[in-house]
Motif scaffolding. Sequence first.
Motif, PDB file in Angstrom:
ATOM      1  N   ARG A 186      21.180   1.136   9.752  1.00  0.00           N
ATOM      2  CA  ARG A 186      20.199   1.426   8.808  1.00  0.00           C
ATOM      3  C   ARG A 186      18.487   1.788   9.377  1.00  0.00           C
ATOM      4  N   TYR A 187      18.683   1.543  10.661  1.00  0.00           N
ATOM      5  CA  TYR A 187      17.513   1.844  11.354  1.00  0.00           C
ATOM      6  C   TYR A 187      17.361   3.376  12.024  1.00  0.00           C
ATOM      7  N   LEU A 188      18.554   4.105  11.701  1.00  0.00           N
ATOM      8  CA  LEU A 188      18.503   5.335  11.830  1.00  0.00           C
ATOM      9  C   LEU A 188      17.748   6.312  10.979  1.00  0.00           C
ATOM     10  N   GLU A 189      17.754   5.462   9.608  1.00  0.00           N
ATOM     11  CA  GLU A 189      16.987   6.031   8.606  1.00  0.00           C
ATOM     12  C   GLU A 189      15.400   6.131   8.858  1.00  0.00           C
ATOM     13  N   HIS A 190      15.241   5.155  10.058  1.00  0.00           N
ATOM     14  CA  HIS A 190      13.587   5.149  10.274  1.00  0.00           C
ATOM     15  C   HIS A 190      13.196   5.567  11.626  1.00  0.00           C
ATOM     16  N   TYR A 191      14.454   6.628  12.167  1.00  0.00           N
ATOM     17  CA  TYR A 191      14.234   7.439  13.436  1.00  0.00           C
ATOM     18  C   TYR A 191      14.040   6.156  14.628  1.00  0.00           C
ATOM     19  N   GLU A 192      14.607   5.270  14.287  1.00  0.00           N
ATOM     20  CA  GLU A 192      14.411   4.200  15.722  1.00  0.00           C
ATOM     21  C   GLU A 192      15.768   4.340  16.648  1.00  0.00           C
ATOM     22  N   PHE A 193      16.051   5.618  17.092  1.00  0.00           N
ATOM     23  CA  PHE A 193      17.119   5.831  17.796  1.00  0.00           C
ATOM     24  C   PHE A 193      17.027   5.065  19.047  1.00  0.00           C
ATOM     25  N   GLN A 194      16.138   4.945  19.928  1.00  0.00           N
ATOM     26  CA  GLN A 194      15.891   4.385  21.120  1.00  0.00           C
ATOM     27  C   GLN A 194      16.327   2.924  20.736  1.00  0.00           C
ATOM     28  N   LEU A 195      16.027   2.242  19.701  1.00  0.00           N
ATOM     29  CA  LEU A 195      16.164   0.512  19.600  1.00  0.00           C
ATOM     30  C   LEU A 195      17.951   0.732  19.038  1.00  0.00           C
ATOM     31  N   VAL A 196      18.311   1.565  18.312  1.00  0.00           N
ATOM     32  CA  VAL A 196      19.814   1.560  18.035  1.00  0.00           C
ATOM     33  C   VAL A 196      20.621   1.601  19.287  1.00  0.00           C
ATOM     34  N   ARG A 197      20.309   2.849  19.996  1.00  0.00           N
ATOM     35  CA  ARG A 197      20.976   2.891  21.184  1.00  0.00           C
ATOM     36  C   ARG A 197      20.950   1.684  22.017  1.00  0.00           C
TER      37      ARG A 197
ATOM     38  N   ARG B  36      12.627  -3.349  14.054  1.00  0.00           N
ATOM     39  CA  ARG B  36      13.096  -4.677  14.667  1.00  0.00           C
ATOM     40  C   ARG B  36      13.002  -4.659  16.342  1.00  0.00           C
ATOM     41  N   ASP B  37      12.432  -3.824  16.821  1.00  0.00           N
ATOM     42  CA  ASP B  37      12.210  -3.755  18.308  1.00  0.00           C
ATOM     43  C   ASP B  37      11.327  -4.889  18.678  1.00  0.00           C
ATOM     44  N   TYR B  38      11.442  -4.832  19.993  1.00  0.00           N
ATOM     45  CA  TYR B  38      10.540  -6.030  20.653  1.00  0.00           C
ATOM     46  C   TYR B  38       9.391  -5.413  21.355  1.00  0.00           C
ATOM     47  N   ARG B  39       8.388  -6.185  21.881  1.00  0.00           N
ATOM     48  CA  ARG B  39       7.318  -5.924  22.789  1.00  0.00           C
ATOM     49  C   ARG B  39       7.099  -7.015  23.464  1.00  0.00           C
ATOM     50  N   LEU B  40       6.748  -6.875  24.964  1.00  0.00           N
ATOM     51  CA  LEU B  40       6.493  -7.665  25.833  1.00  0.00           C
ATOM     52  C   LEU B  40       4.992  -7.707  26.286  1.00  0.00           C
TER      53      LEU B  40
ATOM     54  N   LEU C  58       3.316 -14.383  29.801  1.00  0.00           N
ATOM     55  CA  LEU C  58       4.174 -13.338  29.061  1.00  0.00           C
ATOM     56  C   LEU C  58       4.241 -13.751  27.772  1.00  0.00           C
ATOM     57  N   SER C  59       4.029 -12.990  26.651  1.00  0.00           N
ATOM     58  CA  SER C  59       4.245 -13.247  25.296  1.00  0.00           C
ATOM     59  C   SER C  59       5.092 -12.562  24.913  1.00  0.00           C
ATOM     60  N   VAL C  60       6.183 -12.811  23.892  1.00  0.00           N
ATOM     61  CA  VAL C  60       7.317 -12.086  23.471  1.00  0.00           C
ATOM     62  C   VAL C  60       6.996 -11.904  21.958  1.00  0.00           C
ATOM     63  N   PHE C  61       7.319 -10.714  21.348  1.00  0.00           N
ATOM     64  CA  PHE C  61       6.740 -10.211  20.195  1.00  0.00           C
ATOM     65  C   PHE C  61       8.031  -9.790  19.585  1.00  0.00           C
ATOM     66  N   GLY C  62       8.499  -9.843  18.384  1.00  0.00           N
ATOM     67  CA  GLY C  62       9.388  -9.079  17.540  1.00  0.00           C
ATOM     68  C   GLY C  62      10.790  -9.493  18.214  1.00  0.00           C
ATOM     69  N   GLY C  63      11.810  -8.412  17.990  1.00  0.00           N
ATOM     70  CA  GLY C  63      13.079  -8.516  18.575  1.00  0.00           C
ATOM     71  C   GLY C  63      14.250  -8.697  17.547  1.00  0.00           C
ATOM     72  N   LYS C  64      15.709  -8.899  17.904  1.00  0.00           N
ATOM     73  CA  LYS C  64      16.593  -8.967  17.326  1.00  0.00           C
ATOM     74  C   LYS C  64      17.758  -9.745  18.054  1.00  0.00           C
ATOM     75  N   ILE C  65      18.475 -10.372  17.602  1.00  0.00           N
ATOM     76  CA  ILE C  65      19.454 -11.326  18.459  1.00  0.00           C
ATOM     77  C   ILE C  65      20.344 -10.328  19.275  1.00  0.00           C
ATOM     78  N   THR C  66      20.600  -9.174  18.781  1.00  0.00           N
ATOM     79  CA  THR C  66      21.725  -8.255  19.646  1.00  0.00           C
ATOM     80  C   THR C  66      20.939  -7.812  20.944  1.00  0.00           C
ATOM     81  N   THR C  67      19.692  -7.675  21.066  1.00  0.00           N
ATOM     82  CA  THR C  67      18.994  -7.357  22.165  1.00  0.00           C
ATOM     83  C   THR C  67      18.283  -8.149  22.888  1.00  0.00           C
TER      84      THR C  67
END
Length: 538
Positions: free
Chosen positions: A60-71, A340-344, A359-368
């Motif tokens: 479903r993230y493809l609909e939001h144009y998050e191609f980099q995250l999906v890949r 659902r992408d992350y930032r460091l 270093l602080s971790v923000f966001g993310g999903k279990i797959t990555t």
Amino acid sequence: MQQASHHIECDLLVVGGGINGAGIARDAAGRGLSVLLCEKDDLASHTSSASTKLIHGGLRYLEHYEFQLVRKALIEREVLLRAAPHIMWPLRFVMPHESSQRPAWMIRAGLLMYDLLARRELLPGSRGIDLRRHPAGAPLRAGFSRGFEYSDGWVDDARLVVLNAIDAADKGAKIMPRCRCETVERHADHWTAALRTADGRALTVRARALVNAAGPWAAQFLQASVRQQSNKALRLIKGSHIVVPRLFDHPYAYIFQNSDGRIVFAIPYEREFTLLGTTDLDYRGSLDQVAIEEGEVDYICGLANHYFEKRITPADVVWSYSGVRPLLEDESANASAVTRDYRLEFDAGDSHGKRAPLLSVFGGKITTFRKLAEEAVDRIAPALGNHRGAWTEHACLPGGDLYGERPANRSVLEFDRYVQDLQKLYSWLPAPLVARYARAYGTRIHLLLTGRTAPDQMGEEIAPGLFAAEVEYLVAHEWAATGADILWRRSKLGLHLERGVEPLLNAWIAARMPDLRRAAGAPCPAGANAGLSAPAKV
């Protein structure tokens, strides 16, 4: 790592025992850094055990144009499947098509893009299906004749966290669940942290660098403990799931679309059940007391009833769980659309060396998580004078080395054969029990069963299918300390056993904890994954 009775020195202090904290601890320890990880509760107590339990790119993230995250996530799918084939496996998803939702051509185009965004060795591609002939069509309501089928993966999320912690400990890290980080103080070349264990002991840690992997608490930890503001805003999104008696008897999972743009998964779960979820709601309540609401149950049941012939009501729910995902604020009006992408956020100090790294971790999903951990340590390690390269992409997680030390497609494709071989090797145990052990522990089943050659050597059967041998193993090698740890995070036996088992198990563990802790300090048996850490020493 240097240690006195109440004082510990290390290169890296990691605050947070979810998947990101455990993954960073593992990666850093594997590069030779001395690491201490502290978590105020049990490992994977919160968000990391409350996912939909999917290793997926996020169609479903493809609909939001998050191609980099999906890949990025699609590439990780097969890396993770090979690394831990006992707790992860491929899963085929069926999406029934409804004419009032997205047009069929758009779905097909999205699935083709999903197939092409990453190389696949283990997972077959997508295809259109006739639900009047496909096994997944039988449980659906009349009128669903066309659908689509594609691949992703399933994971035991809580066990994934524990396996990362075990691997970190094997490589020298000190893992301290139920140990709260109360304060931290930044100095020119180190951090000083005050920790407190569940039994009230105070510990002081001197660390050369600090990782804030506190998940939903990340921003709060920065402000309250580090006394520093972040330029990353977190949006807390609650996701809830329900478990009901099995709604279908085939190996496929479903992905259902809703008119509000959200989706719900229906996944075969623990043999006897179906897992349904998730919701996406902005959350502002207590992070320590997250629970499903009546409206969420009604929402999931309603969407399931729209698709399945067999209707469910809230009375059918045998278990539910909720978690809060700390997502990066991106001004999306709809909670389900938040990235659902992350930032460091890495603060290496200053050019004059007056501040230790953070270093602080923000966001993310279990797959990555593995990629996140790799990128995090790529930033931290050089600041500590460590220039060893990344290593986790080609390493098995504990128990995943079914056919050799390196990850292999064979371990995924031939897992059933591996189970059959174990059932022959341990023919004195019931075959279903060996199969459960294989799924939970992989090759570490040999550690669990070392020195045991007959049923009476498994110890007391505390509850049906739960023997003292397994409880002793989980306390000695996986930091389990309560019935909930064992029944709901190290396993999902809580779904299969009577409700009164948890207090019984608590009492059993409490009565034997000193002996179990002493046993945890004993050397590992030869040939049974030598070098395992003993969490009881912490």
